[in-house]
Design a protein around this motif. Structure first.
Motif, PDB file in Angstrom:
ATOM      1  N   MET A 198      12.321 -33.287  21.308  1.00  0.00           N
ATOM      2  CA  MET A 198      11.244 -32.424  20.694  1.00  0.00           C
ATOM      3  C   MET A 198      10.892 -31.427  21.402  1.00  0.00           C
ATOM      4  O   MET A 198      10.801 -31.416  22.641  1.00  0.00           O
ATOM      5  N   LYS A 199      10.837 -30.370  20.878  1.00  0.00           N
ATOM      6  CA  LYS A 199      10.484 -29.107  21.379  1.00  0.00           C
ATOM      7  C   LYS A 199       9.020 -28.533  20.934  1.00  0.00           C
ATOM      8  O   LYS A 199       8.855 -28.527  19.710  1.00  0.00           O
ATOM      9  N   VAL A 200       8.204 -27.997  21.942  1.00  0.00           N
ATOM     10  CA  VAL A 200       7.301 -27.002  21.541  1.00  0.00           C
ATOM     11  C   VAL A 200       7.661 -25.394  21.754  1.00  0.00           C
ATOM     12  O   VAL A 200       8.415 -25.017  22.832  1.00  0.00           O
ATOM     13  N   VAL A 201       7.293 -24.753  20.730  1.00  0.00           N
ATOM     14  CA  VAL A 201       7.932 -23.409  20.597  1.00  0.00           C
ATOM     15  C   VAL A 201       6.550 -22.247  20.668  1.00  0.00           C
ATOM     16  O   VAL A 201       5.689 -22.557  19.520  1.00  0.00           O
ATOM     17  N   LYS A 202       6.626 -21.445  21.378  1.00  0.00           N
ATOM     18  CA  LYS A 202       5.571 -20.332  21.222  1.00  0.00           C
ATOM     19  C   LYS A 202       6.196 -19.089  20.811  1.00  0.00           C
ATOM     20  O   LYS A 202       6.961 -18.724  21.367  1.00  0.00           O
ATOM     21  N   PHE A 203       5.481 -18.375  20.142  1.00  0.00           N
ATOM     22  CA  PHE A 203       5.846 -16.878  19.452  1.00  0.00           C
ATOM     23  C   PHE A 203       4.697 -16.128  20.136  1.00  0.00           C
ATOM     24  O   PHE A 203       3.540 -16.146  19.869  1.00  0.00           O
ATOM     25  N   GLY A 204       5.378 -15.051  20.609  1.00  0.00           N
ATOM     26  CA  GLY A 204       4.322 -13.857  21.108  1.00  0.00           C
ATOM     27  C   GLY A 204       3.985 -12.853  20.269  1.00  0.00           C
ATOM     28  O   GLY A 204       4.414 -12.980  19.095  1.00  0.00           O
ATOM     29  N   ALA A 251       1.990 -24.544  26.641  1.00  0.00           N
ATOM     30  CA  ALA A 251       2.211 -25.252  27.951  1.00  0.00           C
ATOM     31  C   ALA A 251       1.486 -26.508  27.784  1.00  0.00           C
ATOM     32  O   ALA A 251       1.789 -27.775  28.149  1.00  0.00           O
ATOM     33  N   ILE A 252       0.081 -26.518  27.532  1.00  0.00           N
ATOM     34  CA  ILE A 252      -0.820 -27.719  27.283  1.00  0.00           C
ATOM     35  C   ILE A 252      -0.002 -28.478  25.977  1.00  0.00           C
ATOM     36  O   ILE A 252      -0.185 -29.786  26.264  1.00  0.00           O
ATOM     37  N   TRP A 253       0.428 -28.119  24.893  1.00  0.00           N
ATOM     38  CA  TRP A 253       0.921 -28.657  23.937  1.00  0.00           C
ATOM     39  C   TRP A 253       2.187 -29.259  24.397  1.00  0.00           C
ATOM     40  O   TRP A 253       2.453 -30.500  23.991  1.00  0.00           O
ATOM     41  N   ALA A 254       2.899 -28.799  25.154  1.00  0.00           N
ATOM     42  CA  ALA A 254       4.026 -29.330  25.851  1.00  0.00           C
ATOM     43  C   ALA A 254       3.915 -30.512  26.615  1.00  0.00           C
ATOM     44  O   ALA A 254       4.765 -31.730  26.598  1.00  0.00           O
ATOM     45  N   TYR A 274       9.776 -26.344  26.430  1.00  0.00           N
ATOM     46  CA  TYR A 274       8.928 -25.430  25.871  1.00  0.00           C
ATOM     47  C   TYR A 274       9.512 -24.361  25.996  1.00  0.00           C
ATOM     48  O   TYR A 274      10.005 -23.713  26.665  1.00  0.00           O
ATOM     49  N   GLU A 275       9.972 -23.920  24.562  1.00  0.00           N
ATOM     50  CA  GLU A 275      10.535 -22.467  24.548  1.00  0.00           C
ATOM     51  C   GLU A 275       9.545 -21.462  24.147  1.00  0.00           C
ATOM     52  O   GLU A 275       8.566 -21.496  23.410  1.00  0.00           O
ATOM     53  N   TYR A 314      10.501 -28.656  31.188  1.00  0.00           N
ATOM     54  CA  TYR A 314      11.178 -27.338  31.289  1.00  0.00           C
ATOM     55  C   TYR A 314      10.871 -26.545  30.236  1.00  0.00           C
ATOM     56  O   TYR A 314      10.394 -26.576  29.412  1.00  0.00           O
ATOM     57  N   ILE A 315      10.792 -25.104  30.924  1.00  0.00           N
ATOM     58  CA  ILE A 315      10.424 -24.056  30.145  1.00  0.00           C
ATOM     59  C   ILE A 315      11.882 -22.842  30.017  1.00  0.00           C
ATOM     60  O   ILE A 315      12.361 -22.710  30.824  1.00  0.00           O
ATOM     61  N   ASN A 316      11.853 -22.551  28.724  1.00  0.00           N
ATOM     62  CA  ASN A 316      13.008 -21.389  28.604  1.00  0.00           C
ATOM     63  C   ASN A 316      12.451 -20.325  27.648  1.00  0.00           C
ATOM     64  O   ASN A 316      11.748 -20.295  26.879  1.00  0.00           O
TER      65      ASN A 316
END
Length: 450
Positions: free
Chosen positions: A1-7, A204-207, A215-216, A271-273
């Motif tokens: 499962m991944k958390v993804v943030k878009f800037g 990061a908090i959600w991850a 965390y992407e 891990y963060i990508n």
């Protein structure tokens, strides 16, 4: 499962939204999507967050807001039109934007926070609508419903520990959750934002809260680089680095990833990508824990920042005077000033500050109080100051690293005003004149990345 943030650049217009939809569609494990507010579409463009700040200021001054509301809404309606979303579908979002001045807020600071936060909130709602239009099992999740609780500081909030337990409930939800970045709610229900760029923190908090596998963080660069591309031409991309390496480099100007966002990731060992929305096929930069990390280079990166200043104090026999530093720290506390470093000798010490916390009046008042209380033989404020950070896990066990750093600077006649090696032995901090900072970064980079 991944958390993804878009800037913000990833969600600036319809074309960028389409790339985001493609990225979500390409990997079914991308389950929590964190949005930023729409960023700049071109160099002279204005970020939606800045438009919302203007909207808030006009509201506080009881000025007409019709034009600024129209400018803000144009950004969202343009994206909706790109995907042929009907006006009726997005009408509730427009109404929410228009209703902001009619809401009761605890004070103007919380008013400002609520207005700013709606850049992310409206974007998250819009993305959820688009995913639903494409038949994705997606829903918008408001921070209040999620239990995303933060401290009662309107525009510089900190996450509350119970948030992580609240977010853990959402890990196994079958839907894609679209959540707004940058803000949470206080225990009393008011919106409060993180510092600017805080959508990284939200992700990061959600991850951590959902115990994500990864965390992407999607932005507009291919990777984190070993030096600023504005200083060094085509610098080496960093394939993998540790949390603390990025934390040290972020301190001195690496702005790809918000440095405060590392704390929840470290606590959860997630891990963060860091990847590029425009080229999602590229590997980007992986950020990992220090344990079992084996560095391939002596240094990982070198960065500089010019927003520092230094206060130099000289007083004979300073080292024998009990309580001298305590008195100095009490003065900083009196003026609500934090300091960064305090290298010292037997008769003098230098205090390094982030000068963005000073006004000229505040600086003069603080210096006058130091003179009155401590009566130094010499007191000098040094505004022409830059910090250079040289960072790398490979320096821990490498003899001669300091020589390799300082020798090219001496050859270039760059004067070093301060040297400080961190206790972890993975970073060396140098103080130089601002005019020498770029040359220092370039020389150190080429010394280690030939």
């Amino acid at each position: 499962m991944k958390v993804v943030k878009f800037g913000g650049s990833s969600l600036a217009n319809g074309e960028q939204f389409q790339k985001v939809l493609n990225i979500i569609n390409a990997d079914p494990t991308r389950k929590v999507i964190v949005t930023s507010a729409p960023g700049k579409r071109f160099e002279q463009d204005t970020k939606v967050t800045d438009l919302l700040i203007d909207y808030a200021k006009k509201t506080i001054k009881h000025q007409d807001c019709a034009v600024i509301v129209q400018q803000i809404w144009a950004r969202y309606s343009e994206i909706a039109q790109f995907f042929d979303l009907s006006p009726d579908t997005i009408a509730p979002l427009h109404q929410e934007l228009c209703d902001l001045p009619t809401i009761s807020y605890p004070d103007n600071d919380f008013l400002m926070a609520a207005f700013k936060a709606h850049g992310e909130k409206l974007n998250a709602q819009l993305l959820a609508l688009l995913l639903q239009q494409k038949n994705f099992p997606a829903r918008f999740l408001d921070p209040q419903e999620a239990g995303f609780l933060v401290s009662n500081v309107a525009n510089d909030a900190q996450v509350l520990e119970e948030t992580y337990q609240n977010l853990s409930r959402w890990r196994d939800i079958p839907e894609i959750l679209v959540v707004p970045g940058f803000y949470g709610v206080t225990p009393t229900g008011s919106i409060a934002t993180f510092s600017r760029g805080g959508s990284d923190i939200t992700g990061a908090i959600w991850a951590r809260g959902t115990a994500a596998d990864l965390y992407e963080n999607f932005t507009d660069v291919n990777a984190i680089y070993a030096a600023d591309p504005r200083i060094v031409t085509k610098p080496h991309p960093i394939k993998i680095m540790t949390y603390r390496e990025l934390r040290e480099l972020s301190y001195a100007g690496f702005s790809v990833f918000h440095d405060e966002a590392l704390i929840p990731a470290i606590q959860g060992q997630v891990y963060i990508n860091v990847k590029n929305t425009n080229h999602p096929e590229l590997p980007g930069t992986l950020i990992v824990p220090e344990k079992n990390f084996h560095p391939k280079n002596i240094i990982t990166g070198v960065a500089s920042s010019n927003h520092f200043a230094a206060l130099y104090l000289h007083r004979y026999l300073l080292n024998k005077e009990t309580g001298f530093t305590l008195k100095l720290l009490k003065i900083f506390y009196q003026f609500n000033i934090s300091y960064e470093h305090m290298p010292s000798g037997i008769d003098d010490l230098t205090v390094i500050f982030d000068k963005r916390q000073f006004t000229e009046k505040l600086r003069q008042q603080m210096c006058a109080e130091i003179k009155r209380v401590l009566q130094p033989d010499q007191l000098e404020w040094i505004d022409d100051y830059a910090i250079i950070m040289v960072v790398g896990e490979g320096m821990r066990n490498k003899i001669g690293a300091m020589q390799n750093i300082t020798t090219p600077l001496a050859q270039r006649h760059v004067a070093i005003h301060m040297i400080n090696q961190g206790a972890s032995r993975i970073s060396i901090m140098l103080g130089t004149k601002k005019e020498d900072a770029a040359a220092a970064v370039t020389q150190i980079y080429h010394q280690f990345f030939k």
